[in-house]
Design a protein around this motif. Structure first.
Motif, PDB file in Angstrom:
ATOM      1  N   LEU A 224      -3.179 -13.378   5.198  1.00 37.31           N
ATOM      2  CA  LEU A 224      -3.752 -12.331   6.041  1.00 37.31           C
ATOM      3  C   LEU A 224      -3.390 -10.941   5.508  1.00 37.31           C
ATOM      4  O   LEU A 224      -4.247 -10.051   5.419  1.00 37.31           O
ATOM      5  CB  LEU A 224      -3.248 -12.495   7.474  1.00 37.31           C
ATOM      6  CG  LEU A 224      -3.754 -11.472   8.501  1.00 37.31           C
ATOM      7  CD1 LEU A 224      -5.284 -11.519   8.595  1.00 37.31           C
ATOM      8  CD2 LEU A 224      -3.138 -11.751   9.869  1.00 37.31           C
ATOM      9  N   VAL A 225      -2.131 -10.754   5.082  1.00 42.03           N
ATOM     10  CA  VAL A 225      -1.717  -9.445   4.538  1.00 42.03           C
ATOM     11  C   VAL A 225      -2.437  -9.187   3.212  1.00 42.03           C
ATOM     12  O   VAL A 225      -2.845  -8.044   2.928  1.00 42.03           O
ATOM     13  CB  VAL A 225      -0.186  -9.414   4.371  1.00 42.03           C
ATOM     14  CG1 VAL A 225       0.250  -8.171   3.606  1.00 42.03           C
ATOM     15  CG2 VAL A 225       0.507  -9.474   5.721  1.00 42.03           C
ATOM     16  N   SER A 226      -2.577 -10.212   2.409  1.00 43.43           N
ATOM     17  CA  SER A 226      -3.306 -10.029   1.147  1.00 43.43           C
ATOM     18  C   SER A 226      -4.758  -9.628   1.410  1.00 43.43           C
ATOM     19  O   SER A 226      -5.320  -8.762   0.704  1.00 43.43           O
ATOM     20  CB  SER A 226      -3.267 -11.311   0.316  1.00 43.43           C
ATOM     21  OG  SER A 226      -1.927 -11.650  -0.002  1.00 43.43           O
ATOM     22  N   LYS A 231      -8.865  -5.315   1.588  1.00 45.55           N
ATOM     23  CA  LYS A 231      -9.736  -4.459   2.390  1.00 45.55           C
ATOM     24  C   LYS A 231      -9.484  -2.983   2.082  1.00 45.55           C
ATOM     25  O   LYS A 231     -10.417  -2.167   2.064  1.00 45.55           O
ATOM     26  CB  LYS A 231      -9.466  -4.736   3.868  1.00 45.55           C
ATOM     27  CG  LYS A 231     -10.254  -3.894   4.839  1.00 45.55           C
ATOM     28  CD  LYS A 231     -11.712  -4.348   4.940  1.00 45.55           C
ATOM     29  CE  LYS A 231     -12.440  -3.537   6.011  1.00 45.55           C
ATOM     30  NZ  LYS A 231     -13.844  -3.972   6.156  1.00 45.55           N
ATOM     31  N   LEU A 232      -8.206  -2.651   1.760  1.00 47.49           N
ATOM     32  CA  LEU A 232      -7.831  -1.265   1.450  1.00 47.49           C
ATOM     33  C   LEU A 232      -7.873  -0.975  -0.047  1.00 47.49           C
ATOM     34  O   LEU A 232      -7.405   0.096  -0.466  1.00 47.49           O
ATOM     35  CB  LEU A 232      -6.420  -0.980   1.984  1.00 47.49           C
ATOM     36  CG  LEU A 232      -6.235  -1.103   3.502  1.00 47.49           C
ATOM     37  CD1 LEU A 232      -4.768  -0.888   3.886  1.00 47.49           C
ATOM     38  CD2 LEU A 232      -7.122  -0.096   4.240  1.00 47.49           C
ATOM     39  N   ALA A 233      -8.359  -1.934  -0.824  1.00 41.90           N
ATOM     40  CA  ALA A 233      -8.499  -1.768  -2.284  1.00 41.90           C
ATOM     41  C   ALA A 233      -7.148  -1.620  -2.958  1.00 41.90           C
ATOM     42  O   ALA A 233      -6.949  -0.793  -3.868  1.00 41.90           O
ATOM     43  CB  ALA A 233      -9.406  -0.589  -2.608  1.00 41.90           C
ATOM     44  N   VAL A 234      -6.181  -2.402  -2.530  1.00 40.79           N
ATOM     45  CA  VAL A 234      -4.840  -2.412  -3.121  1.00 40.79           C
ATOM     46  C   VAL A 234      -4.576  -3.823  -3.608  1.00 40.79           C
ATOM     47  O   VAL A 234      -4.779  -4.799  -2.874  1.00 40.79           O
ATOM     48  CB  VAL A 234      -3.770  -1.979  -2.107  1.00 40.79           C
ATOM     49  CG1 VAL A 234      -2.378  -2.091  -2.732  1.00 40.79           C
ATOM     50  CG2 VAL A 234      -4.037  -0.573  -1.642  1.00 40.79           C
ATOM     51  N   ASP A 235      -4.123  -3.939  -4.876  1.00 39.79           N
ATOM     52  CA  ASP A 235      -3.840  -5.242  -5.455  1.00 39.79           C
ATOM     53  C   ASP A 235      -2.442  -5.675  -5.016  1.00 39.79           C
ATOM     54  O   ASP A 235      -1.433  -5.182  -5.548  1.00 39.79           O
ATOM     55  CB  ASP A 235      -3.940  -5.160  -6.975  1.00 39.79           C
ATOM     56  CG  ASP A 235      -3.791  -6.532  -7.634  1.00 39.79           C
ATOM     57  OD1 ASP A 235      -3.865  -7.542  -6.877  1.00 39.79           O
ATOM     58  OD2 ASP A 235      -3.554  -6.577  -8.843  1.00 39.79           O
ATOM     59  N   LEU A 236      -2.384  -6.543  -4.017  1.00 44.38           N
ATOM     60  CA  LEU A 236      -1.106  -7.024  -3.484  1.00 44.38           C
ATOM     61  C   LEU A 236      -1.060  -8.539  -3.653  1.00 44.38           C
ATOM     62  O   LEU A 236      -1.757  -9.280  -2.965  1.00 44.38           O
ATOM     63  CB  LEU A 236      -0.958  -6.658  -2.002  1.00 44.38           C
ATOM     64  CG  LEU A 236       0.345  -7.093  -1.339  1.00 44.38           C
ATOM     65  CD1 LEU A 236       1.550  -6.375  -1.958  1.00 44.38           C
ATOM     66  CD2 LEU A 236       0.306  -6.821   0.170  1.00 44.38           C
ATOM     67  N   LEU A 277       0.294   2.592   2.212  1.00 41.61           N
ATOM     68  CA  LEU A 277       0.262   3.643   3.228  1.00 41.61           C
ATOM     69  C   LEU A 277      -0.786   4.701   2.899  1.00 41.61           C
ATOM     70  O   LEU A 277      -1.515   5.170   3.796  1.00 41.61           O
ATOM     71  CB  LEU A 277       1.658   4.291   3.357  1.00 41.61           C
ATOM     72  CG  LEU A 277       2.760   3.419   3.983  1.00 41.61           C
ATOM     73  CD1 LEU A 277       4.104   4.135   3.904  1.00 41.61           C
ATOM     74  CD2 LEU A 277       2.433   3.090   5.439  1.00 41.61           C
ATOM     75  N   HIS A 278      -0.844   5.086   1.647  1.00 47.40           N
ATOM     76  CA  HIS A 278      -1.820   6.100   1.251  1.00 47.40           C
ATOM     77  C   HIS A 278      -3.259   5.584   1.451  1.00 47.40           C
ATOM     78  O   HIS A 278      -4.135   6.325   1.952  1.00 47.40           O
ATOM     79  CB  HIS A 278      -1.595   6.475  -0.214  1.00 47.40           C
ATOM     80  CG  HIS A 278      -2.574   7.472  -0.747  1.00 47.40           C
ATOM     81  ND1 HIS A 278      -2.584   8.802  -0.373  1.00 47.40           N
ATOM     82  CD2 HIS A 278      -3.624   7.320  -1.631  1.00 47.40           C
ATOM     83  CE1 HIS A 278      -3.553   9.432  -0.978  1.00 47.40           C
ATOM     84  NE2 HIS A 278      -4.208   8.549  -1.768  1.00 47.40           N
ATOM     85  N   SER A 279      -3.509   4.339   1.064  1.00 49.39           N
ATOM     86  CA  SER A 279      -4.862   3.787   1.238  1.00 49.39           C
ATOM     87  C   SER A 279      -5.209   3.676   2.713  1.00 49.39           C
ATOM     88  O   SER A 279      -6.367   3.903   3.100  1.00 49.39           O
ATOM     89  CB  SER A 279      -4.940   2.409   0.569  1.00 49.39           C
ATOM     90  OG  SER A 279      -4.713   2.512  -0.828  1.00 49.39           O
ATOM     91  N   ALA A 280      -4.227   3.340   3.558  1.00 44.33           N
ATOM     92  CA  ALA A 280      -4.498   3.247   5.001  1.00 44.33           C
ATOM     93  C   ALA A 280      -4.833   4.612   5.584  1.00 44.33           C
ATOM     94  O   ALA A 280      -5.704   4.726   6.465  1.00 44.33           O
ATOM     95  CB  ALA A 280      -3.286   2.653   5.715  1.00 44.33           C
ATOM     96  N   ARG A 281      -4.186   5.688   5.097  1.00 38.94           N
ATOM     97  CA  ARG A 281      -4.508   7.021   5.599  1.00 38.94           C
ATOM     98  C   ARG A 281      -5.895   7.472   5.107  1.00 38.94           C
ATOM     99  O   ARG A 281      -6.655   8.126   5.824  1.00 38.94           O
ATOM    100  CB  ARG A 281      -3.448   8.021   5.149  1.00 38.94           C
ATOM    101  CG  ARG A 281      -2.082   7.812   5.809  1.00 38.94           C
ATOM    102  CD  ARG A 281      -1.149   8.978   5.525  1.00 38.94           C
ATOM    103  NE  ARG A 281       0.185   8.743   6.108  1.00 38.94           N
ATOM    104  CZ  ARG A 281       1.210   8.281   5.443  1.00 38.94           C
ATOM    105  NH1 ARG A 281       1.065   7.978   4.131  1.00 38.94           N
ATOM    106  NH2 ARG A 281       2.370   8.087   6.028  1.00 38.94           N
TER     107      ARG A 281
END
Length: 363
Positions: A224-226, A231-236, A277-281
């Protein structure tokens, strides 16, 4: 005088001295007052024979009268009447003599009584004068003692006043020291609490908190976190996720759908956390659409994970900022900041404790 004290037959009082007479007939003792004999007569006129032959008044009155028929008082006449007249005249003369003697004795007795009363009065006057002198001396001693006691009491009062002043000064000093110590202790405690809170916050430097994500049984939080990171365009990747879990109190029934527990994620590097955090903002307003979660789609939020103290302070800062029309309230690296508006005339303030809120927004 015998060994035992005699009792006066006239006044019935004890005779304690040698000034008394004993009746030749009845052998009873009389003091000089009851015997009607003055001291001068007792010592000067009465000899030893006169004292031994002395008789009291009672014994003298009991003695029989002598026959004075041969006394040539007047002419002798024949018959019984002449003898009776002579006897009457003799009786009257004897009565007159007795009366004269009685008056002399009474006068002497009165003189003796008056002299005795005068002596008693003089003796009492002397005693009274001596008593007055003694009372005067005692009064002077008493006045001296009272004066000394008064001086000591005044000195004691002065010492007590001085001690009271010293005690008041010491109490004020102790109160000031206690107040200063209390203030310094409070400041020290607040500083220690702030330092401990900062250390705890540093331990949460790689943590994130994702809220408003629906909670389901048997959910895969790593997947779910991945999905949210995609969704935020971050490779996690899973290798970057150290741990993930829901925290807080679980709710049952309808409350579970309304208040899902937040998801806490710890990543391996702080740079990955900052990127999320930056992508979420940047993508503020993103929803759960496309993450594989069931409908209805919800808006989710990603923030820094704060300690309990910072979380409460942040909530209070947002409420006060809203009520005082402060525009900016935010967190950065676990620190809370506020600013009233944009521009150089509006400085940034950091919030570390409740006192900072009071200084910035007022009581």
């Amino acid at each position: 005088m015998p060994d035992n004290y005699e009792t006066c037959a006239g006044c019935q009082s004890l005779i304690t001295d040698r000034e008394y007479l004993t009746c030749f007939s009845c052998k009873r003792a009389y003091d000089l007052i009851c015997a009607n004999v003055s001291q001068q007569r007792f010592y000067s006129t009465l000899t030893g024979e006169h004292r031994q032959a002395w008789r009291c008044v009672c014994c003298i009155s009991k003695m029989p009268k002598s026959d004075n028929t041969n006394t040539p008082v007047r002419g002798v006449s024949d018959g019984v009447g002449h003898r009776s007249d002579e006897r009457a005249i003799i009786n009257r003369g004897a009565a007159a003599c007795n009366l004269t003697q009685h008056l002399d004795d009474s006068s002497a007795l009165n003189d003796t009584v008056e002299m005795t009363d005068m002596q008693s009065f003089m003796l009492e006057a002397r005693q009274w004068r001596e008593e007055m002198k003694a009372a005067r001396v005692q009064l002077e001693i008493f006045n001296t003692v009272v004066a000394r006691l008064t001086e000591r009491l005044e000195e004691s009062d002065r010492k007590q006043d001085q001690l009271q002043k010293r005690v008041d000064i010491l109490e004020n000093q102790v109160a000031e020291l206690s107040t200063n110590k209390d203030i310094s202790l409070q400041v020290t405690i607040e500083n220690l609490k702030a330092e401990l809170n900062d250390r705890d916050q540093d331990l949460l430097g790689n943590d994130l908190e994702i809220t408003n994500i629906p909670e389901e049984k048997g959910e895969n939080l790593v997947h779910l976190v991945s999905s949210i990171a995609d969704k935020l365009a971050v490779d996690l990747t899973e290798q970057n996720i150290v741990s993930v879990s829901r925290v807080g109190r679980s709710f049952e029934g309808d409350g579970a759908a309304q208040r899902p527990r937040p998801i806490v994620v710890r990543v391996s590097r702080r740079a990955v956390r900052d990127q999320l955090l930056h992508s979420a903002r940047v993508r503020r307003g993103a929803t759960t659409e496309g993450t594989g979660l069931p409908m209805p789609h919800r808006r989710f939020y990603i923030n820094e994970r704060l300690t309990k103290t910072n979380r409460q302070l942040f909530r209070r800062a947002r409420d006060l900022g809203k009520s005082h029309n402060w525009r900016y309230v935010w967190t950065k690296d676990g620190k809370i900041f506020v600013r009233q508006h944009t521009g150089s005339d509006s400085p940034r303030h950091r919030i570390r404790c409740e006192q900072d809120l009071t200084k910035i927004f007022g009581a």
